[in-house]
Design a protein around this motif. Structure first.
Motif, short mmCIF file in Angstrom:
data_model
loop_
_atom_site.label_atom_id
_atom_site.label_comp_id
_atom_site.label_asym_id
_atom_site.label_seq_id
_atom_site.Cartn_x
_atom_site.Cartn_y
_atom_site.Cartn_z
N ASN A 51 0.81 -1.22 0.00
CA ASN A 51 0.00 0.00 0.00
C ASN A 51 0.84 1.27 0.00
O ASN A 51 0.35 2.34 -0.30
CB ASN A 51 -0.92 0.04 1.22
CG ASN A 51 -2.05 -0.97 1.10
OD1 ASN A 51 -2.09 -1.75 0.17
ND2 ASN A 51 -2.96 -0.96 2.06
N ARG A 52 2.09 1.14 0.34
CA ARG A 52 2.95 2.33 0.39
C ARG A 52 3.74 2.55 -0.89
O ARG A 52 3.69 3.61 -1.47
CB ARG A 52 3.93 2.21 1.56
CG ARG A 52 3.29 2.49 2.88
CD ARG A 52 4.28 3.17 3.76
NE ARG A 52 3.61 3.96 4.77
CZ ARG A 52 4.24 4.74 5.65
NH1 ARG A 52 5.54 4.84 5.60
NH2 ARG A 52 3.56 5.42 6.53
N CYS A 53 4.51 1.55 -1.30
CA CYS A 53 5.38 1.75 -2.46
C CYS A 53 4.82 1.12 -3.73
O CYS A 53 5.34 1.32 -4.80
CB CYS A 53 6.79 1.23 -2.17
SG CYS A 53 6.88 -0.56 -2.02
N GLY A 54 3.73 0.37 -3.59
CA GLY A 54 3.09 -0.20 -4.77
C GLY A 54 3.76 -1.43 -5.34
O GLY A 54 3.35 -1.95 -6.37
N HIS A 91 -0.21 -3.70 8.77
CA HIS A 91 -0.01 -2.71 9.81
C HIS A 91 -1.17 -1.72 9.75
O HIS A 91 -1.33 -1.03 8.75
CB HIS A 91 1.32 -1.99 9.60
CG HIS A 91 1.62 -0.97 10.66
ND1 HIS A 91 2.09 -1.32 11.91
CD2 HIS A 91 1.51 0.38 10.65
CE1 HIS A 91 2.24 -0.21 12.62
NE2 HIS A 91 1.91 0.82 11.89
N ARG A 92 -1.95 -1.67 10.81
CA ARG A 92 -3.13 -0.79 10.84
C ARG A 92 -3.97 -0.88 9.58
O ARG A 92 -4.32 0.13 8.96
CB ARG A 92 -2.69 0.65 11.09
CG ARG A 92 -2.11 0.79 12.48
CD ARG A 92 -1.76 2.20 12.79
NE ARG A 92 -1.15 2.25 14.11
CZ ARG A 92 -0.46 3.28 14.57
NH1 ARG A 92 -0.32 4.35 13.82
NH2 ARG A 92 0.06 3.26 15.76
N GLY A 93 -4.24 -2.12 9.17
CA GLY A 93 -5.12 -2.33 8.03
C GLY A 93 -4.48 -2.18 6.68
O GLY A 93 -5.11 -2.40 5.65
N GLU A 94 -3.18 -1.78 6.64
CA GLU A 94 -2.50 -1.65 5.37
C GLU A 94 -1.67 -2.90 5.09
O GLU A 94 -1.09 -3.48 6.00
CB GLU A 94 -1.53 -0.46 5.41
CG GLU A 94 -2.19 0.88 5.32
CD GLU A 94 -1.14 1.98 5.17
OE1 GLU A 94 -1.24 2.74 4.19
OE2 GLU A 94 -0.23 2.06 6.01
N THR A 95 -1.60 -3.26 3.81
CA THR A 95 -0.73 -4.36 3.42
C THR A 95 0.60 -3.75 2.98
O THR A 95 0.63 -2.84 2.16
CB THR A 95 -1.35 -5.13 2.24
OG1 THR A 95 -2.64 -5.61 2.65
CG2 THR A 95 -0.48 -6.30 1.84
N ILE A 128 8.15 1.84 8.84
CA ILE A 128 7.11 2.28 9.76
C ILE A 128 7.51 1.96 11.19
O ILE A 128 7.37 2.77 12.09
CB ILE A 128 5.75 1.65 9.40
CG1 ILE A 128 5.21 2.30 8.15
CG2 ILE A 128 4.76 1.79 10.55
CD1 ILE A 128 3.90 1.74 7.65
N ARG A 129 8.04 0.77 11.36
CA ARG A 129 8.46 0.38 12.70
C ARG A 129 9.55 1.32 13.20
O ARG A 129 9.61 1.66 14.36
CB ARG A 129 8.97 -1.07 12.70
CG ARG A 129 7.88 -2.08 12.37
CD ARG A 129 6.77 -2.10 13.41
NE ARG A 129 7.28 -2.55 14.68
CZ ARG A 129 7.03 -3.75 15.20
NH1 ARG A 129 6.26 -4.59 14.59
NH2 ARG A 129 7.55 -4.08 16.35
#
Ligand code: ZN
Length: 128
Positions: A4-7, A18-22, A31-32
């Motif tokens: 979900n972040r870098c595609g 993490h919080r609903g994101e893959t 993130i950690r």
């Protein structure tokens, strides 16, 4: 599935939620690390401590961090699982030690055949 972040395309077995994101492993670790940076125990303060004392390499690490670093160096490349098993670390503890070692540029992630390994930072190779 996609990170979900870098595609980036990630295998389900390599993905993190993490919080609903893959997320892929790199984004998850980032993130950690961000989370850690808000912690009083922060990676940041560890690096300031090292800078203030002009520490290099593995100087200034605690015994466990040194042992993990030596383990990675002696093996050349290890999986996180191997480190966790060898030192009997929980996932959380592993993340914490790894964050320090990554931040101090002693250990880095290295991707080979779709698997992520930990290798000495100075070793040639593609950053995972
Ligand atoms: Zn990603």
């Amino acid at each position: 599935m996609k990170c979900n972040r870098c595609g980036r395309e990630v295998q389900e077995c390599d993905s993190y939620t993490h919080r609903g994101e893959t997320l892929c492993e790199d984004c998850y670790l980032d993130i950690r690390l961000e989370v850690k940076a808000c912690d009083p125990w922060a990676v940041y303060s560890a690096s300031r401590f090292r800078e203030s004392r002009d520490l290099k390499g593995s100087e200034g690490l605690n015994e466990l961090q040194k042992a993990i670093y030596d383990f990675v160096k002696s093996k050349g490349k290890v999986t996180r699982q191997e480190v966790m098993e060898s030192f009997m670390l929980s996932e959380q503890e592993m993340q914490r030690q790894l964050a320090i070692l990554r931040h101090c540029e002693l250990v880095k992630g290295y991707k080979e055949d779709g698997k992520v390994y930990l290798v000495p930072f100075s070793q040639e190779g593609i950053l995972a």
